[in-house]
Design a protein around this motif. Structure first.
Motif, mmCIF file in Angstrom:
data_model
loop_
_atom_site.group_PDB
_atom_site.id
_atom_site.type_symbol
_atom_site.label_atom_id
_atom_site.label_comp_id
_atom_site.label_asym_id
_atom_site.label_seq_id
_atom_site.Cartn_x
_atom_site.Cartn_y
_atom_site.Cartn_z
ATOM 1 N N LEU A 224 -3.498 -5.652 -5.602
ATOM 2 C CA LEU A 224 -4.451 -6.738 -5.837
ATOM 3 C C LEU A 224 -4.052 -7.957 -5.023
ATOM 4 O O LEU A 224 -2.880 -8.312 -4.964
ATOM 5 C CB LEU A 224 -4.474 -7.090 -7.323
ATOM 6 N N LYS A 225 -5.063 -8.566 -4.369
ATOM 7 C CA LYS A 225 -4.814 -9.852 -3.699
ATOM 8 C C LYS A 225 -5.575 -10.931 -4.441
ATOM 9 O O LYS A 225 -6.791 -10.842 -4.621
ATOM 10 C CB LYS A 225 -5.276 -9.840 -2.236
ATOM 11 N N SER A 226 -4.839 -11.957 -4.863
ATOM 12 C CA SER A 226 -5.491 -13.072 -5.567
ATOM 13 C C SER A 226 -6.114 -14.015 -4.542
ATOM 14 O O SER A 226 -5.901 -13.886 -3.342
ATOM 15 C CB SER A 226 -4.457 -13.809 -6.411
ATOM 16 N N SER A 227 -6.855 -14.989 -5.051
ATOM 17 C CA SER A 227 -7.426 -16.006 -4.159
ATOM 18 C C SER A 227 -6.361 -17.034 -3.818
ATOM 19 O O SER A 227 -5.555 -17.423 -4.663
ATOM 20 C CB SER A 227 -8.601 -16.700 -4.856
ATOM 21 N N GLU A 228 -6.400 -17.506 -2.595
ATOM 22 C CA GLU A 228 -5.445 -18.541 -2.150
ATOM 23 C C GLU A 228 -5.632 -19.835 -2.954
ATOM 24 O O GLU A 228 -4.750 -20.685 -2.977
ATOM 25 C CB GLU A 228 -5.620 -18.811 -0.645
ATOM 26 N N VAL B 168 -6.209 1.917 -4.758
ATOM 27 C CA VAL B 168 -7.352 1.007 -4.893
ATOM 28 C C VAL B 168 -6.888 -0.405 -4.535
ATOM 29 O O VAL B 168 -5.808 -0.825 -4.956
ATOM 30 C CB VAL B 168 -7.859 1.018 -6.360
ATOM 31 N N ALA B 169 -7.700 -1.107 -3.749
ATOM 32 C CA ALA B 169 -7.418 -2.528 -3.491
ATOM 33 C C ALA B 169 -8.386 -3.371 -4.306
ATOM 34 O O ALA B 169 -9.556 -2.991 -4.480
ATOM 35 C CB ALA B 169 -7.577 -2.840 -2.007
ATOM 36 N N ALA B 170 -7.903 -4.488 -4.807
ATOM 37 C CA ALA B 170 -8.776 -5.434 -5.514
ATOM 38 C C ALA B 170 -8.599 -6.794 -4.857
ATOM 39 O O ALA B 170 -7.467 -7.230 -4.623
ATOM 40 C CB ALA B 170 -8.390 -5.497 -6.984
ATOM 41 N N ILE B 171 -9.710 -7.423 -4.515
ATOM 42 C CA ILE B 171 -9.662 -8.783 -3.950
ATOM 43 C C ILE B 171 -10.466 -9.668 -4.892
ATOM 44 O O ILE B 171 -11.660 -9.412 -5.124
ATOM 45 C CB ILE B 171 -10.241 -8.819 -2.513
ATOM 46 N N ILE B 172 -9.799 -10.655 -5.467
ATOM 47 C CA ILE B 172 -10.470 -11.442 -6.512
ATOM 48 C C ILE B 172 -10.638 -12.903 -6.100
ATOM 49 O O ILE B 172 -9.899 -13.409 -5.247
ATOM 50 C CB ILE B 172 -9.727 -11.336 -7.867
ATOM 51 N N VAL C 8 0.845 -1.201 0.000
ATOM 52 C CA VAL C 8 0.000 0.000 0.000
ATOM 53 C C VAL C 8 0.882 1.252 0.000
ATOM 54 O O VAL C 8 0.603 2.230 -0.724
ATOM 55 C CB VAL C 8 -0.984 -0.004 1.195
ATOM 56 N N ALA C 9 1.969 1.207 0.762
ATOM 57 C CA ALA C 9 2.875 2.373 0.799
ATOM 58 C C ALA C 9 3.494 2.608 -0.578
ATOM 59 O O ALA C 9 3.621 3.750 -1.035
ATOM 60 C CB ALA C 9 3.961 2.158 1.852
ATOM 61 N N ALA C 10 3.867 1.506 -1.262
ATOM 62 C CA ALA C 10 4.456 1.644 -2.608
ATOM 63 C C ALA C 10 3.431 2.251 -3.559
ATOM 64 O O ALA C 10 3.752 3.140 -4.376
ATOM 65 C CB ALA C 10 4.907 0.270 -3.116
ATOM 66 N N ALA C 11 2.179 1.807 -3.437
ATOM 67 C CA ALA C 11 1.122 2.343 -4.313
ATOM 68 C C ALA C 11 0.882 3.824 -4.017
ATOM 69 O O ALA C 11 0.739 4.652 -4.925
ATOM 70 C CB ALA C 11 -0.169 1.542 -4.113
ATOM 71 N N LYS C 12 0.887 4.156 -2.739
ATOM 72 C CA LYS C 12 0.636 5.549 -2.345
ATOM 73 C C LYS C 12 1.743 6.464 -2.887
ATOM 74 O O LYS C 12 1.474 7.583 -3.345
ATOM 75 C CB LYS C 12 0.575 5.619 -0.813
ATOM 76 N N THR C 13 2.971 5.967 -2.854
ATOM 77 C CA THR C 13 4.090 6.767 -3.366
ATOM 78 C C THR C 13 4.014 6.902 -4.888
ATOM 79 O O THR C 13 4.313 7.963 -5.452
ATOM 80 C CB THR C 13 5.424 6.085 -2.968
ATOM 81 N N LEU D 40 -6.061 -5.500 3.887
ATOM 82 C CA LEU D 40 -6.381 -4.517 2.831
ATOM 83 C C LEU D 40 -7.718 -3.831 3.102
ATOM 84 O O LEU D 40 -7.853 -2.615 2.953
ATOM 85 C CB LEU D 40 -6.462 -5.212 1.462
ATOM 86 N N ALA D 41 -8.713 -4.644 3.508
ATOM 87 C CA ALA D 41 -10.056 -4.090 3.747
ATOM 88 C C ALA D 41 -10.047 -3.080 4.893
ATOM 89 O O ALA D 41 -10.859 -2.150 4.919
ATOM 90 C CB ALA D 41 -11.038 -5.224 4.046
ATOM 91 N N SER D 42 -9.123 -3.259 5.847
ATOM 92 C CA SER D 42 -9.071 -2.365 7.013
ATOM 93 C C SER D 42 -8.061 -1.232 6.842
ATOM 94 O O SER D 42 -7.937 -0.398 7.733
ATOM 95 C CB SER D 42 -8.644 -3.153 8.260
#
Ligand code: TXE
Length: 478
Positions: free
Chosen positions: A173-177, A144-148, A51-56, A214-216
């Motif tokens: 983005l977080k993929s499904s386990e 933006v976070a994406a959970i798929i 998230v920090a990398a995305a924010k930067t 991510l959601a929090s």
């Protein structure tokens, strides 16, 4: 052909790296149950770093023109479509999807191509307030976070990433386990396409860990999620309890198809069996409840059953296979549990389960009570209920008797009836003389009731990843 698994590390700030505590999770193969890969599990620290990398990365990415951002999107689209075979085999191995029905790389790359040249939402202006010129600005939301989910991972990745990036956001983005490999493959393509570091970050891991983080997260401003209704509720609570991030949800379904007695029975039977058969019933919009008029019920059932049970079950990497296994042991056990429940309340008109491994034989129940569990809950397998009806009102009432509202279909040659029913069905999309999978990339897609929030499509997705700001300009003497 066996796929070469290229990466199982996390993709953060333009680099692949192991998780901070070096822990991995085992990914079993859907076709054999054997270990396919050990994939790094993102920790809270990894989520924070991503998230920090995305924010930067966000301000510089947002400052590019849509044309400049679009050039990266086109490169990625080309790389995804060139990787069609690799991606198909990765999904066949990890979640059992037959390569014969793998259209996802083509469909997914189209999303990047479309958004590379999309018509961007324009602000508006007005002179309706005396003494003021009012204008609106459309701006990206930030991170933006994406959970798929796992059922069509590449399609969901593309449907979320392409519009979010085109709008000027940076994404984690977080993929499904259950299906992390194609997302990691795309991470490598993102690197090859030359995206600036941090604009796209791809994490693997489980829901309660990386997904919840991510959601929090206080720096994530919008979250696009596709998955179960249950998880949607949890994410919604976490989003509210943290920073009220914008939510875009595509949740499950229990989609009805209504077949009237003037319908083309051959077409209706062919279409509806394809809808519930596709991906072994593991699609959110599958028509899992069919209501057929009593006058044609016998004929419809015979045709439906013949088509539905003429499946070619087998190794998903074999091009002749059109039904693969369920995605994993858990999904397989869940479907079997629902079949057992169905036998307590409805009438089973197909064979008992005999398939080996994680396969499920196509299963039809008839005369199922409306209040039974298999009529209410998403099964996510090749299992369908077929009930009869006598009147239009009865069919619509039963079709709407669900907490879901993703997709519905009506088959009839009577245009007045088709339009009456379409307007009364509680669903985000209604097919008239056609059913899911949906055909329209430009029509809004999403759910009413418990099936979702917002709409996704070529024309609608970009708007969901932007803020609308009103600017009021006081003009002396106006
Ligand atoms: O879904 P989950 P599952 C339905 C379908 C299926 C059932 C279970 O009925 O049988 O859901 O599948 C992440 N915080 N659909 O368990 O749990 C998870 O890691 C944050 C319909 O796989 O919803 C994954 O990335 N994230 C659906 C994603 O959510 C969490 C497609 C989906 O997982 C989380 C998939 C948490 N607490 C399943 N818990 C559709 N609409 O097509 C999980 N996740």
């Amino acid at each position: 052909m066996t796929s070469k698994i290229i990466e199982t590390r996390l993709f953060i700030n333009g680099e692949f790296r192991p998780s901070s505590n070096e822990e991995t999770f085992d990914l079993p193969s859907a076709r054999s149950g054997e270990l396919l890969a050990r994939v790094y599990e993102a920790t809270n620290e990894d989520v924070n770093d991503a998230v920090a990398a995305a924010k930067t990365a966000f301000p510089a990415w947002a400052a590019l023109s849509p044309y400049e951002r679009g050039r990266f999107l086109v490169k990625l689209a080309d790389l995804i479509s060139e990787s069609h075979i690799e991606l198909a085999h990765l999904e066949a191995e990890s979640m059992g999807r037959p390569v014969s029905s793998y259209f996802d790389a083509v469909a997914g790359s189209k999303w990047f191509r479309y958004f590379s040249e999309a018509a961007y939402p324009q602000g508006s202006s007005s002179l309706n307030t005396p003494g003021y010129i009012n204008i609106t600005l459309k701006q990206p939301v930030g991170v933006v976070a994406a959970i798929i989910p796992w059922n069509a991972p590449l399609v969901f990745l593309c449907k979320k990433l392409a519009p979010a990036l085109a709008a000027g956001n940076a994404v984690v983005l977080k993929s499904s386990e259950k299906a992390p490999l194609t997302s990691l493959y795309v991470a490598d393509l993102v690197k090859k396409a030359g995206f600036p570091p941090g604009v796209v970050n791809i994490l693997s891991g489980h829901g309660p860990g990386a997904g919840a983080a991510l959601a929090s997260h206080m720096d994530v401003r919008a979250l696009s999620f596709t998955g179960s209704n249950r998880t949607g509720k949890l994410i919604s609570k976490m989003a509210t309890d943290s920073n009220m991030k914008k939510l875009i949800f595509e949740l499950g379904g229990k989609s009805p198809a209504i077949i009237f007695d003037d319908a083309d029975v051959d077409t209706a039977a062919r279409d509806t069996q394809f809808s519930i058969h596709l991906m072994s019933g593991q699609t959110c919009m599958a028509n899992s409840r069919i209501y057929v008029h009593r006058n044609i019920a016998e004929r419809f059932l015979e045709k439906f059953k013949t088509a539905f049970t003429s499946n070619r079950m087998g190794d998903p990497t074999d091009p002749n296979t059109n039904q693969g296994p369920q995605a994993d042991k858990i999904q397989h056990a869940t479907v079997l549990r629902y079949i057992e429940m169905g036998k307590q309340t409805g009438t089973l008109v197909t064979d008992e389960q005999s398939a080996p491994g994680f396969f499920i034989n196509p299963t039809i129940f008839i005369d199922v009570p409306e209040d039974s569990q298999i009529m209410k809950e998403e099964i996510f397998g090749p299992v369908v209920t077929i009930n009869t009806f006598d009147t239009e009102a009865e069919a619509v009432a039963n079709a709407n008797n669900t907490e879901y509202g993703l997709y519905a279909a009506v088959y009839t040659k009577d245009l007045d009836r088709a339009m009456r029913v379409a307007s009364r069905l509680e669903a985000g999309t209604v097919g008239v003389n056609c059913t899911s999978p949906t055909k329209g990339d430009d029509t809004p897609f999403g759910g009413q009731k418990g099936s979702g929030l917002q709409r996704e499509s070529y024309l609608h997705s970009i708007e969901t990843f932007m803020e609308t700001k009103s600017v009021l300009i006081k003009v002396v003497g106006l």
